[in-house]
Design a protein around this motif. Structure first.
Motif, short mmCIF file in Angstrom:
data_model
loop_
_atom_site.label_atom_id
_atom_site.label_comp_id
_atom_site.label_asym_id
_atom_site.label_seq_id
_atom_site.Cartn_x
_atom_site.Cartn_y
_atom_site.Cartn_z
N HIS A 1 28.16 -22.65 17.71
CA HIS A 1 29.15 -23.31 16.70
C HIS A 1 29.22 -22.71 15.18
O HIS A 1 28.84 -22.57 14.16
CB HIS A 1 29.80 -23.99 17.78
N ARG A 2 27.92 -24.58 14.87
CA ARG A 2 27.85 -24.26 13.80
C ARG A 2 26.71 -23.60 13.02
O ARG A 2 26.52 -23.08 11.67
CB ARG A 2 26.49 -26.14 13.75
N LEU A 3 26.06 -22.87 13.85
CA LEU A 3 25.01 -21.66 13.46
C LEU A 3 26.06 -20.63 13.19
O LEU A 3 25.57 -19.48 12.99
CB LEU A 3 23.88 -20.94 13.74
N GLN A 4 27.36 -20.97 13.41
CA GLN A 4 28.57 -18.92 14.11
C GLN A 4 28.48 -18.16 13.93
O GLN A 4 28.16 -17.16 13.92
CB GLN A 4 28.80 -19.48 12.11
N ILE A 5 27.54 -18.10 15.30
CA ILE A 5 27.33 -16.90 16.87
C ILE A 5 28.50 -17.59 16.79
O ILE A 5 28.19 -18.33 17.99
CB ILE A 5 25.86 -17.60 16.78
N PRO A 6 29.40 -16.19 17.08
CA PRO A 6 30.50 -15.78 17.80
C PRO A 6 30.22 -16.14 19.49
O PRO A 6 29.67 -15.60 19.91
CB PRO A 6 30.84 -14.81 18.17
N MET A 7 30.60 -17.31 20.36
CA MET A 7 30.11 -17.27 21.68
C MET A 7 31.49 -16.48 23.07
O MET A 7 33.12 -16.68 22.95
CB MET A 7 30.33 -18.58 22.28
#
Length: 601
Positions: free
Chosen positions: A491-497
Motif C-alpha cells: 500500500h505504501r508503495l502504491q501498488i494496487p492490490m
C-alpha cells in the motif's frame, strides 16, 4: 488514497486499560468486618486486599478516619512487597546455583537492589573457593564439545572464534553457576568475549532471557498453549542439499545489509537465480537471522536453493531487526518507500532529546520484542540516578545503560527511562499510527503482534521492484499474515492490490488487517483464512482459477522454535510452531504447479 500517517482512531476513546491488576471481593468477608460495612466495600473497590483492610480496621477501629486506614494498608503493602522483593532476589541467585547462606550474606552486605554488586560478590567468592579447572577436573571438556558450541550459532558480527581459552573459561564459569551449556554458549555468542564482557554481564543476559520467556509463558493465551492436535508433518519432495560445508556454521554478513540498503548501497545489483527459482510466481519468505545451525541451509534447500539475503533493519530505520529473506525478486531498481523512516532515536522521538543524558550514546534501539520492562525496573533506574546532581559514577551508568539496551528504554524525563509504547513501536516498524489500537486488542496483545511483525520499510524496499511489473495491480497470497506488514508495504508503495488471500491464525490480527483494508479504501478483494493447515491443495487451485492466479506468495512462518530468546524449545524447524515452514513450501509448490498448468491451457 488515505495518508499513511492518518490517525484512523481519532475519536474520543482513550483505550484505557490497567495491566496486571486483579481484584475480586472475598467469597465471604472477614469476620472482623461485616460485608455491609461501607468503608470495607469502598476500600475493596479501590483495589486493596481484604486481608489488609480487615487488619487496618481491626488495628485502628471501624470509626477511624479513612486516610488513617489507607495509610496503614499502604505500610502493610510496602512491607509485603519489600519482603517479596528480597525473596525474589534470593530465589534469583539460588536458581543460578549459588548457596543460600552466601546469597543472604551478599544481600545483607550490598542491599537487595544492587543486583550487579551481589553477583560480583558471589562470583568472587566462588572463584576463591573453586580451584582452577584443569583437564582432570570433574567436568570434562573435549575438543568436540568446544567445536559443537563454537559452531552452534554465528554471532551478529562474525566474531565467533575457535574456542579460545577465554571463551572456554567463561563457559565453564557459567556452567559452574548452574546455567546449562546451551544457555552459556548462546550468551557468549550474543554478548561476545573480552575484557568488556564480564561473567556478571553474561549471567545477567541469561537471566533476562529467562525472565522474558517466563513472561511469554505467563501471559500466553490458554488456547494457544493447548497442543495442536491438527498438526501434521509434510512429506517433503525435495531433499536438502548435501555439501562439504554442512558441518560449518552459517556466517552472517557484517555489515548485515544484504544486496544493499538505501543508506548503504551494496555492490551487488544482479544475481543468478537457480533455474527452478525463476518460475512464477514471485515468492518472499522471512524469518529470524540468528536461527540454530543448519536452519537457513534447510530453508534455502526447500525454496529452490535460493540463498538468503540477510538484512539488519538498523541500516534502514532507528531499530535493529536481524532477518533473513529468501526470495526470487529482482534486486536491481529497488527504491525507498516515502516518506523515509526516521534513521535515529532522536529523529524518531524528538521529545526525548531534552532528557537524554550525554553519557547515553545510543543512536539506535535494539530489536522490538514482544515484552516490555516492568515498572519496578524503571523505578530502580530512577532511584539509582536520583542521588547525583551531575553525571553518575561509572558503575551506575553501566547498570543503567545495560538495562536501557536490554529493554529498549527511552528517556522521558529527568532520571525517567521508560519502555516503548505500542504506538511508538508502530512508528519504528513502519506501520500507520494506531494500526493495532482498539478492536479488542489489549496492550499485551499489541506488543506481541508488533514484536512478531515485518519491519515494513525493509520489506517495502525489497518489494519496490514489483511496482513497474504490476502497474494495474497484483494478486497476493499472504501466509502467516500477522498484522499485515506485507500488505502495508504494498500500500505504501502504491501498488494496487487486486486480490489478497490472507491466512492468519490470530483472530485479532485478522481484524487488524480487515480494518486496515477498509480504512485505506482498498478497491480489491480481501479473503481471510485462519489456518494454513486447513488451506487444502484443492482450495488453492480453486482460488487461483477464480482470481487468475497469484503473482506473489509472501510470508514468514513462526519463529518460536528458532529465536535465541527461546531456551526451552529452540528445536529448529522440527518445533511445534516453526515446522509450519513446510506448509509454506507445500502451498508455494501447489501455486507454482497450478500456474504452469494455467499457462499451458
Amino acid at each position: 488514497m488515505a495518508q499513511d500517517s492518518a490517525d484512523w482512531n481519532s475519536d474520543d476513546d482513550l483505550d484505557l486499560q490497567i495491566d496486571n491488576y486483579q481484584s475480586s471481593p472475598p467469597s465471604s468477608p472477614p469476620a472482623a468486618v461485616p460485608s455491609s460495612d461501607e468503608l470495607f466495600a469502598t476500600l475493596v473497590d479501590m483495589g486493596f486486599s481484604p486481608e489488609n483492610i480487615a487488619r487496618a480496621i481491626d488495628e485502628h477501629g471501624p470509626n477511624a478516619d479513612t486516610v488513617v486506614i489507607i495509610d496503614a494498608i499502604s505500610k502493610y503493602t510496602v512491607n509485603c512487597e519489600a519482603s517479596s522483593s528480597k525473596s525474589k532476589t534470593i530465589d534469583h541467585f539460588l536458581a543460578m546455583g549459588f548457596e543460600e547462606e552466601k546469597v543472604i550474606k551478599a544481600i545483607h552486605e550490598h542491599g537487595e537492589d544492587n543486583i550487579e554488586e551481589i553477583a560480583n560478590a558471589l562470583i568472587s567468592t566462588a572463584a576463591e573457593v573453586s580451584p582452577k579447572i584443569k583437564e582432570e577436573d570433574d567436568i570434562e571438556w573435549s575438543e568436540s564439545d568446544d567445536e559443537k558450541y563454537a559452531n552452534f550459532l554465528s554471532s551478529d558480527d562474525e566474531k565467533v572464534s575457535d574456542s579460545s581459552s577465554e571463551n572456554g573459561n567463561q563457559l565453564r564459569s557459567l556452567m559452574n553457576m548452574g546455567f546449562s551449556e546451551l544457555e552459556a554458549s548462546l550468551a557468549i555468542e550474543r554478548c561476545g568475549t573480552g575484557e568488556d564482557v564480564s561473567i556478571a554481564d553474561l549471567a545477567d543476559f541469561i537471566c533476562a532471557a529467562q525472565i522474558a520467556r517466563e513472561f511469554d509463558e505467563f501471559h500466553a493465551d490458554p488456547e494457544e498453549q493447548k497442543p495442536n492436535v491438527k498438526k501434521r508433518r509434510i512429506e517433503l519432495r525435495r531433499e536438502p542439499r548435501s555439501s562439504a560445508a554442512d558441518d560449518e556454521p552459517l556466517r552472517l554478513p557484517n555489515p548485515m545489509i544484504g544486496f544493499g540498503v538505501p543508506n548503504e548501497p551494496g555492490l551487488i545489483t544482479q544475481r543468478s537465480l537457480p533455474a527452478m527459482a525463476r518460475m512464477p510466481p514471485f515468492f518472499y519468505y522471512e524469518n529470524v537471522a540468528l536461527a540454530p545451525k543448519g536452519v537457513w541451509d534447510t530453508i534455502s534447500s526447500h525454496l529452490y536453493d535460493v540463498p538468503p539475503e540477510f538484512v539488519d533493519s538498523k541500516y534502514i530505520c532507528a531499530a535493529a531487526r536481524k532477518r533473513g529473506y529468501v526470495h526470487n525478486l529482482p534486486i536491481s531498481g529497488r527504491y525507498q518507500v516515502q516518506p523515509p523512516p526516521k534513521y535515529t532515536i532522536s529523529e524518531a522521538f524528538p521529545l526525548t532529546k531534552k532528557w537524554w543524558p550525554e553519557w547515553d550514546k545510543r543512536t539506535k534501539l535494539n530489536c522490538i520484542l514482544t515484552v516490555n520492562a516492568s515498572a519496578q525496573l524503571t523505578n530502580r533506574i530512577r532511584l539509582a540516578l536520583e542521588p547525583y546532581s551531575g553525571e553518575p559514577p561509572e558503575s551506575k551508568k553501566k547498570y543503567v545503560i545495560e538495562q536501557c539496551k536490554k529493554w529498549n528504554l527511552v528517556w522521558v524525563g529527568k532520571n525517567k527511562a521508560a519502555p516503548l509504547e505500542p504506538d511508538e513501536m508502530e512508528t519504528l516498524l513502519g506501520f500507520p499510527r494506531n494500526h493495532t489500537r482498539g478492536g479488542g486488542m489489549s496492550r499485551t496483545e499489541r506488543l506481541k503482534s508488533l514484536g512478531n511483525s515485518f519491519q515494513v520499510d525493509t520489506v517495502a524496499y525489497h518489494l519496490s521492484v514489483l511496482k513497474p511489473l504490476f502497474p494495474y495491480g497484483i494478486n497476493v497470497l499472504s501466509l502467516f499474515t500477522g498484522i499485515g506488514g506485507g500488505e502495508v508495504a504494498l500500500h505504501r508503495l502504491q501498488i494496487p492490490m487486486k486480490t489478497v488471500v490472507s491466512v492468519e491464525i490470530s483472530a485479532g490480527n485478522r481484524n487488524i488487517l480487515k480494518d486496515f483494508w477498509e480504512q485505506t479504501n482498498q478497491k480489491g478483494t480481501l479473503i481471510e483464512f485462519a489456518d494454513v493447515q486447513d488451506l487444502s491443495n484443492e482450495k488453492i487451485v480453486e482460488l487461483m482459477k477464480q482470481f487468475g492466479g497469484f503473482d506473489l506468495v509472501i510470508g514468514g512462518s513462526p519463529c518460536n522454535n528458532l529465536a535465541g530468546g527461546n531456551r526451552v524449545s529452540r528445536s529448529g524447524l522440527e518445533g511445534d510452531q516453526s515446522c509450519l515452514f513446510y506448509e509454506y513450501c507445500r502451498i508455494l509448490d501447489v501455486v507454482r504447479e497450478t500456474t504452469k498448468t494455467m499457462r499451458r491451457s
